[in-house]
Enzyme design. Structure first.
Site, mmCIF file in Angstrom:
data_model
loop_
_atom_site.group_PDB
_atom_site.id
_atom_site.type_symbol
_atom_site.label_atom_id
_atom_site.label_comp_id
_atom_site.label_asym_id
_atom_site.label_seq_id
_atom_site.Cartn_x
_atom_site.Cartn_y
_atom_site.Cartn_z
ATOM 1 N N HIS A 67 0.712 -1.109 0.062
ATOM 2 C CA HIS A 67 0.042 -0.059 0.127
ATOM 3 C C HIS A 67 0.937 1.205 0.168
ATOM 4 C CE1 HIS A 67 -2.127 3.135 2.454
ATOM 5 N NE2 HIS A 67 -3.183 2.880 1.446
ATOM 6 N N GLU A 70 2.305 1.635 -3.406
ATOM 7 C CA GLU A 70 1.107 2.326 -4.349
ATOM 8 C C GLU A 70 1.121 4.068 -4.298
ATOM 9 O OE1 GLU A 70 -3.081 3.687 -3.684
ATOM 10 O OE2 GLU A 70 -2.953 1.633 -2.993
ATOM 11 N N HIS A 71 1.197 4.470 -2.730
ATOM 12 C CA HIS A 71 1.043 5.771 -2.897
ATOM 13 C C HIS A 71 2.355 6.605 -3.376
ATOM 14 C CE1 HIS A 71 -1.967 7.040 0.320
ATOM 15 N NE2 HIS A 71 -2.219 5.792 0.109
#
Length: 432
Positions: A67, A70-71
């Site tokens: 995650h 992804e950012h």
């Protein structure tokens, strides 16, 4: 380029595997002005133990790193990628699940400039220790926000109850403590292992010419150099069949208790139509047992045990599967006991025959055919099916092939009492 015709659905899917291993699928839809394009890697929150590309020893990376990565992919040395999509008239987004990370845009104009932007930014990582440290504060706030949401805590609490050590029990974003250990080197290691084209899929749906789009993607990829594809070695702990924790509760600032009844299910090592049938069997069985037309629902609603928040969910991804039945309830213990009684009764004498199944099949077929009019639905679902060895457009044949015995087989693990667990979010006790 391979052409897959689904004549009954009046759909034609175009597919090609490029020399670098990238899978490309294109679904043109007549009468649409919008196009969705997604670029997805088979890499999610559960992939925290693996052998990095070019190495022989496994590593354990901090929880939440998929995650976090992804950012960070949207931040480049020359600015924010979201702004570039906006300047091209596109709406961009991304998400991380247990098993995949997706980057996507939708647009009615500038299709190829936006597609080029999508392919190029995902295939050009840029991380520094300074930008990584900055992101920790932003994601830390996101984690804290979710920690304060009772519905999220109830859902993940139920999953935590089911598993002893499988990483599916860990929040997708990780914890404030775990992301504090992430470094730029971690991100590059994960990126180079999981973002190789051979582990990724491009899907385009909507107002798109398949020949032009495929040639555009071919040309884009041919201009880039990638390492030789290697098989990704992932490691997951062995899990017992029983739930790790039978019952657990926490207190939060809620006016009405929340309860999740969860069942740990065996992962079916299936693919194709068989995998689809397994998923549909479980979803239909849950609907028959607990859906709005069921005796359970009528009785529970009349007794005030459920409200409009009630719902069921079946999840099956590579390596794990579970079912969740949840609601806000004035009496969560009585709700859980009613779920137990329903499963026990069905196990003793299976209550559904061919007529009940036929009604479900007609309903499900109608819902699916209507859903195919939504390119948003197709864009969100196609890759999940593909990464799990299924084809979204085989849904109708799979439905038509279902038998009552498939539902009976699905009930066996669902009715295993050792696999049951209950998680409750209760109103916080008020001090004097």
């Amino acid at each position: 380029m391979q052409t897959l015709d689904f004549n009954r659905l009046q759909e034609t899917l175009y597919h090609e595997e490029l020399p670098n291993g990238l899978q490309v699928f294109i679904l043109p839809k007549k009468g649409f002005s919008k196009t969705y394009v997604s670029f997805t890697t088979k890499y999610g929150s559960i992939d925290n133990t693996f052998v990095p590309l070019g190495k022989k020893e496994k590593v354990r990376v901090p929880d939440g790193i998929a995650h976090f990565l992804e950012h960070k992919m949207f931040e480049k040395e020359d600015g924010d990628v979201f702004q570039k999509f906006g300047m091209n008239g596109a709406s961009a987004n991304a998400f991380t699940s247990f098993t995949r990370t997706a980057y996507l845009f939708s647009a009615t104009e500038n299709l190829y400039p936006n597609t080029e932007l999508l392919l190029d930014f995902v295939q050009a990582p840029y991380f520094t220790e300074q930008t990584v440290e900055k992101e920790k504060g932003i994601i830390g706030q996101e984690i804290t926000m979710y920690d304060d949401q009772p519905d999220w805590r109830a859902y993940f609490g139920a999953i935590e109850n089911l598993y002893e050590s499988h990483p599916v029990k860990i929040d997708i974003a990780g914890t404030v403590e775990s992301i504090a250990d992430i470094t730029a080197d971690h991100l590059y290691e994960c990126y180079h292992t999981f973002y190789h084209p051979s582990n990724m899929l491009v899907f385009a749906v909507g107002a798109v010419d398949p020949e032009e789009m495929m040639e555009f993607i071919r040309t884009n990829q041919a201009a880039k150099t990638f390492d030789r594809p290697e098989r990704i070695v992932r490691e997951f702990p062995q899990e017992p069949a029983n739930a790790a924790v039978a019952e657990r509760s926490i207190e939060m600032d809620v006016s009405k208790p929340k309860v999740q009844f969860a069942v740990k299910l065996p992962y079916p090592d299936l693919s194709g139509i068989d995998a689809l049938k397994h998923e549909l069997s479980n979803e239909i069985l849950l609907d028959l047992l607990f859906g709005r037309t069921s005796d359970f629902y009528t009785e529970a609603y009349e007794e005030g045990l459920i409200d409009e928040s009630f719902g069921t969910e079946f999840t099956s991804e590579t390596g794990f599967a579970f079912a969740v039945i949840g609601t806000d309830s004035k009496d969560p213990d009585k709700f859980a006991e009613k779920v137990r009684a329903t499963l026990r009764s069905a196990s003793e004498k299976f209550p559904f025959g061919q007529d009940a199944l036929d009604r479900q099949l007609r309903r499900r077929t109608g819902l699916f055919l209507r859903a195919l009019n939504s390119i948003e639905y197709i864009a969100n679902q196609f890759t999940r099916y593909a990464f799990n060895g299924m084809n979204l457009f085989d849904t109708v044949p799979a439905l038509e092939d279902l038998q009552v015995k498939d539902l009976q087989d699905a009930l066996v693990p669902l009715a295993d009492e050792q696999a049951w667990s209950v998680f409750e979010v209760l109103p916080a006790s008020k001090g004097e």
